[in-house]
Design a protein around this motif. Structure first.
Motif, PDB file in Angstrom:
ATOM      1  N   ASN A 115       0.883  -1.219   0.170  1.00  0.00           N
ATOM      2  CA  ASN A 115       0.085   0.181   0.037  1.00  0.00           C
ATOM      3  C   ASN A 115       0.924   1.235   0.016  1.00  0.00           C
ATOM      4  N   ASN A 116       1.896   1.372  -0.836  1.00  0.00           N
ATOM      5  CA  ASN A 116       2.883   2.285  -0.957  1.00  0.00           C
ATOM      6  C   ASN A 116       2.414   3.742  -1.455  1.00  0.00           C
ATOM      7  N   ASP A 117       1.267   3.753  -1.813  1.00  0.00           N
ATOM      8  CA  ASP A 117       0.899   5.236  -2.546  1.00  0.00           C
ATOM      9  C   ASP A 117       0.029   6.037  -1.465  1.00  0.00           C
ATOM     10  N   VAL A 118      -0.427   5.238  -0.025  1.00  0.00           N
ATOM     11  CA  VAL A 118      -1.029   5.836   0.992  1.00  0.00           C
ATOM     12  C   VAL A 118       0.026   5.720   2.013  1.00  0.00           C
TER      13      VAL A 118
ATOM     14  N   LYS B  38      -8.742  -3.617  -3.875  1.00  0.00           N
ATOM     15  CA  LYS B  38      -7.608  -2.832  -3.508  1.00  0.00           C
ATOM     16  C   LYS B  38      -7.794  -1.488  -4.298  1.00  0.00           C
ATOM     17  N   ASP B  42      -7.932   2.084  -2.444  1.00  0.00           N
ATOM     18  CA  ASP B  42      -6.929   3.122  -2.919  1.00  0.00           C
ATOM     19  C   ASP B  42      -7.548   4.513  -2.991  1.00  0.00           C
TER      20      ASP B  42
END
Ligand SMILES: [Ca+2]
Ligand SMILES: [Ca+2]
Lengths: 119, 119
Positions: A115-118, B38, B42
């Motif tokens: 979940n690298n973009d949050v 997901k 996101d």
């Protein structure tokens, strides 16, 4: 499995009994017991809070306000007891911030995976 | 006197081993393992973050943005796994917030005495 709340109360007690907290408490009570130091310190805190709130709300801060804040800082820096208090507050803030990082590590690890973009 | 950091690590371990955290972890991994869930999640988080940032910076939020956010919420509410995840996040947030209140109680008590005009 130990109860989370029991562990939190153990930590609270540890913090309360710590040298860091006890020294802060003494420094705080010393300033609060001296009316002119107390007034100076309250004035400093109020100025700080006002500026922070304006900054957070995206409001403009005038040159006059910056100059006033600078003068208030200069004044409190001349008071040894207030300097000591602010030093001890900084020390305890570091401890609290370390604790906060330690206990939120499981969450950070969980959300850091896939979940690298949050953040 | 127990070391504060040891007590913080005990609490971290307790949190990591807790039913609350384990259930959140499962719910999170279930959503992350389903590409369409997901993406939906996101998108929801990104929309939320954007609105929060605008609000904090005092920026205007258009009716169009409010409507878009409403639609994103409606969409995620139709996904059972995301609903479950958000429920578990809420549950853990409550635990973290309780812990935070417990461990900052010494400071709150200290600053609540003789300093009533600053929170
Ligand atoms: Ca993501
Ligand atoms: Ca005061």
């Amino acid at each position: 499995m130990a109860n989370i709340y029991d562990l939190a109360y153990d930590l609270e007690k540890g913090l309360r009994d710590s040298q860091e907290f006890q020294t802060l408490k003494e420094a705080y009570e010393k300033v609060m017991g001296d009316p002119s130091a107390k007034q100076m310190f309250d004035n400093f805190r109020e100025t700080q809070l006002n500026l922070q709130q304006k900054q957070m709300q995206g409001e403009d801060i005038s040159e006059e306000e910056v100059e006033k804040a600078r003068q208030v800082v200069e004044l409190v820096q001349q008071n040894e007891d207030i300097n000591k208090l602010m030093e001890e507050e900084q020390r305890l803030n570091t401890v609290i911030s370390d604790i906060s990082q330690i206990i939120t590590k499981p969450l950070e690890e969980l959300y850091g995976t896939g979940n690298n973009d949050v953040q």
